[in-house]
Design a protein around this motif. Structure first.
Motif, PDB file in Angstrom:
ATOM      1  N   ARG A 197      14.179 -72.714 -58.015  1.00 56.12           N
ATOM      2  CA  ARG A 197      13.135 -73.707 -58.563  1.00 56.12           C
ATOM      3  C   ARG A 197      13.504 -74.017 -60.072  1.00 56.12           C
ATOM      4  O   ARG A 197      14.202 -72.967 -60.615  1.00 56.12           O
ATOM      5  N   GLY A 198      13.553 -75.022 -60.316  1.00 56.07           N
ATOM      6  CA  GLY A 198      13.865 -75.598 -61.941  1.00 56.07           C
ATOM      7  C   GLY A 198      14.004 -76.840 -61.806  1.00 56.07           C
ATOM      8  O   GLY A 198      13.734 -77.903 -60.964  1.00 56.07           O
ATOM      9  N   PRO A 199      14.963 -77.392 -62.885  1.00 55.01           N
ATOM     10  CA  PRO A 199      15.235 -78.858 -62.904  1.00 55.01           C
ATOM     11  C   PRO A 199      16.039 -79.318 -61.621  1.00 55.01           C
ATOM     12  O   PRO A 199      16.719 -78.507 -61.200  1.00 55.01           O
ATOM     13  N   ALA A 200      15.672 -80.409 -61.114  1.00 58.82           N
ATOM     14  CA  ALA A 200      16.167 -81.061 -59.810  1.00 58.82           C
ATOM     15  C   ALA A 200      17.744 -80.825 -59.907  1.00 58.82           C
ATOM     16  O   ALA A 200      18.379 -80.804 -58.761  1.00 58.82           O
ATOM     17  N   GLY A 201      18.372 -81.426 -60.874  1.00 59.75           N
ATOM     18  CA  GLY A 201      19.696 -81.340 -61.151  1.00 59.75           C
ATOM     19  C   GLY A 201      20.336 -79.925 -60.860  1.00 59.75           C
ATOM     20  O   GLY A 201      21.536 -79.827 -60.735  1.00 59.75           O
ATOM     21  N   LEU A 202      19.762 -78.747 -61.188  1.00 62.67           N
ATOM     22  CA  LEU A 202      20.134 -77.517 -61.036  1.00 62.67           C
ATOM     23  C   LEU A 202      20.024 -76.885 -59.708  1.00 62.67           C
ATOM     24  O   LEU A 202      20.665 -75.919 -59.313  1.00 62.67           O
ATOM     25  N   LEU A 203      18.997 -77.650 -58.720  1.00 64.40           N
ATOM     26  CA  LEU A 203      18.861 -76.853 -57.311  1.00 64.40           C
ATOM     27  C   LEU A 203      20.027 -76.706 -56.681  1.00 64.40           C
ATOM     28  O   LEU A 203      20.962 -77.787 -56.681  1.00 64.40           O
ATOM     29  N   GLY A 204      20.389 -75.626 -56.085  1.00 67.40           N
ATOM     30  CA  GLY A 204      21.574 -75.341 -55.288  1.00 67.40           C
ATOM     31  C   GLY A 204      22.782 -74.949 -56.304  1.00 67.40           C
ATOM     32  O   GLY A 204      23.918 -74.491 -55.495  1.00 67.40           O
ATOM     33  N   HIS A 205      22.590 -74.913 -57.448  1.00 70.87           N
ATOM     34  CA  HIS A 205      23.834 -74.465 -58.069  1.00 70.87           C
ATOM     35  C   HIS A 205      23.976 -72.756 -57.802  1.00 70.87           C
ATOM     36  O   HIS A 205      23.083 -72.055 -57.674  1.00 70.87           O
ATOM     37  N   ALA A 206      25.200 -72.434 -57.783  1.00 68.64           N
ATOM     38  CA  ALA A 206      25.761 -71.195 -57.225  1.00 68.64           C
ATOM     39  C   ALA A 206      26.417 -70.161 -57.829  1.00 68.64           C
ATOM     40  O   ALA A 206      27.339 -70.692 -58.506  1.00 68.64           O
ATOM     41  N   LEU A 207      26.301 -69.039 -57.879  1.00 69.29           N
ATOM     42  CA  LEU A 207      27.073 -67.920 -58.301  1.00 69.29           C
ATOM     43  C   LEU A 207      27.240 -66.669 -57.483  1.00 69.29           C
ATOM     44  O   LEU A 207      26.646 -66.431 -56.672  1.00 69.29           O
ATOM     45  N   LEU A 208      28.618 -66.400 -57.473  1.00 69.55           N
ATOM     46  CA  LEU A 208      28.925 -65.357 -56.338  1.00 69.55           C
ATOM     47  C   LEU A 208      29.178 -64.067 -57.099  1.00 69.55           C
ATOM     48  O   LEU A 208      29.781 -64.051 -58.105  1.00 69.55           O
ATOM     49  N   VAL A 209      28.453 -63.050 -56.891  1.00 69.56           N
ATOM     50  CA  VAL A 209      28.505 -61.910 -57.808  1.00 69.56           C
ATOM     51  C   VAL A 209      28.980 -60.816 -56.777  1.00 69.56           C
ATOM     52  O   VAL A 209      28.640 -60.433 -55.657  1.00 69.56           O
ATOM     53  N   ARG A 210      30.063 -60.068 -57.451  1.00 72.50           N
ATOM     54  CA  ARG A 210      30.591 -58.783 -56.610  1.00 72.50           C
ATOM     55  C   ARG A 210      29.801 -57.455 -57.047  1.00 72.50           C
ATOM     56  O   ARG A 210      29.361 -57.577 -58.030  1.00 72.50           O
TER      57      ARG A 210
END
Length: 391
Positions: free
Chosen positions: A130-143
């Motif tokens: 949830r947030g600005p439409a342009g950020l939806l789906g942005h991803a971060l992989l954390v180990r």
């Protein structure tokens, strides 16, 4: 998305484009929890489920539309009293679903996350839900060590905060949402929309999907009940080990469903193997020379469930012996004995069912009572998900 890691990793390797719908949040009596996923490729092939059937058709269409537009979208489904035939959840709950198109996975953060999860490596995937439409789906992989790759929109502070929150969830094997303020700091835990409160105004909500190895089920005692329990444990997604000191009984032929068979004294094996807060220990030997040293070790180490088979008389004798060994009330209170729910079980298969029923009830906060006429919630949040999946 990691719910379908093995299949989606293969799709990515084949160069397919696809869209993934992932449950972000649930309210009321929703059929599946956060992290449940459905995916559709460019040819229309569908895998997975987000609702057990209620809204799959509508979600399928949204995935096809996301593939066409290339844009992520967040959709909410609930039950409409005004139109009972509208698309929604007939169970009366609500779910929010994030639909993310993946046009070319090769070389992306999503591809790395799917590859790691398919190899059963501990991994957390963070996406803006949830947030600005342009950020939806942005991803971060954390180990597990806190390192990460990718980004949530170009703000390093946001990425660092998200990585720290994801690492904490990964450590306990949980999937869920985290609210982040507009400044990139972790917010408190405000009430969700279903509880009448705002959802992170001016900030973001992040979906954190944790992938951890399957929880362990260690079955002590190479008896016929153990063979049935090993099958049931595998069905529930556990990594099953059968341990017995007698090599003539602890054989692959007798336990084809077990992941591992160990010939050793049970207490000695337990002392040198790892357990954690998801581990299930089932003691089926009902023989004091095995049970007492084993339970003395088990009741003083991390485990989600510790149960022992035997009659009530056997339990009373076992309890007396354990007290003589120095175990106190709080330690003994962890022991579930006689193991299993009262199903009237007789056969090894029925007994295994009663045991895993108690394990599930303990894991999910259930009572074990019939739902008919009970008035209790069908779905609970016991504050844990693993799994095996997070599983």
């Amino acid at each position: 998305m990691l719910d379908l890691a093995e299949e989606l990793h293969q799709w990515a390797a084949e160069g397919r484009e696809f869209a993934v719908a992932t449950v972000v949040a649930v309210g009321g009596s929703a059929p599946r929890g956060p992290g449940a996923a459905l995916a559709v490729d460019g040819a229309g092939t569908v895998i997975g489920s987000v609702s057990g059937g209620c809204v799959e058709g509508a979600v399928y269409d949204l995935c096809r539309e996301a593939l066409r537009t290339g844009h992520s979208v967040l959709e909410r489904f609930g039950y409409s009293d005004e139109d009972a035939f509208a698309v929604g959840l007939t169970c009366g709950g609500t779910i929010e679903v994030l639909i993310t198109p993946v046009a070319a996975a090769a070389g992306t953060v999503l591809a790395s996350a799917l590859s790691a999860a398919a190899r059963d490596e501990p991994t957390a995937l963070v996406r803006v839900a949830r947030g600005p439409a342009g950020l939806l789906g942005h991803a971060l992989l954390v180990r597990p060590d806190g390192t990460y790759e990718g980004g949530l929109g170009g703000d390093p502070d946001l990425d660092r905060t998200a990585a720290a929150e994801a690492r904490a969830l990964l450590e306990v094997g949980r999937t869920g949402t985290v609210d982040i303020s507009a400044s990139g700091a972790r917010r408190g835990s405000p009430p969700t929309e279903s509880q009448g409160g705002p959802h992170c105004p001016g900030g973001l909500s992040l979906l954190v999907e944790s992938n951890v190895p399957p929880p362990r089920m260690i079955v002590f005692g190479a008896v016929d009940f153990a063979a049935a329990l090993a099958r049931a444990g595998k069905f529930l997604g556990y990594h099953v080990t059968v341990c017995d000191a007698r090599p003539v009984f602890a054989t692959r032929a007798r336990f084809p469903d077990a992941d591992e068979i160990v010939v050793d004294w049970p207490h000695r094996y337990l002392r040198r193997t790892g357990t954690d807060a998801r581990t299930v220990l089932c003691v089926l030997t009902h023989d004091a020379k095995f049970d007492v040293p084993l339970l003395k070790e088990a009741l003083r180490r991390p485990a989600a469930f510790i149960g022992a088979m035997g009659s009530r008389r056997t339990h009373e004798d076992r309890d007396r012996r354990l007290r003589a060994e120095g175990l106190a009330g709080p330690e003994l209170a962890r022991l579930r004995s006689p193991i299993g729910l009262d199903l009237g079980a007789r056969t090894p298969e029925e007994t295994a069912l009663s045991i895993v029923a108690e394990i599930v009830a303990a894991r999910r906060g259930g009572t074990g009572a019939p739902l008919t006429g009970s008035g209790t919630p069908i779905h609970r949040d016991a504050g844990e998900d693993g799994g095996a999946t997070a599983a």
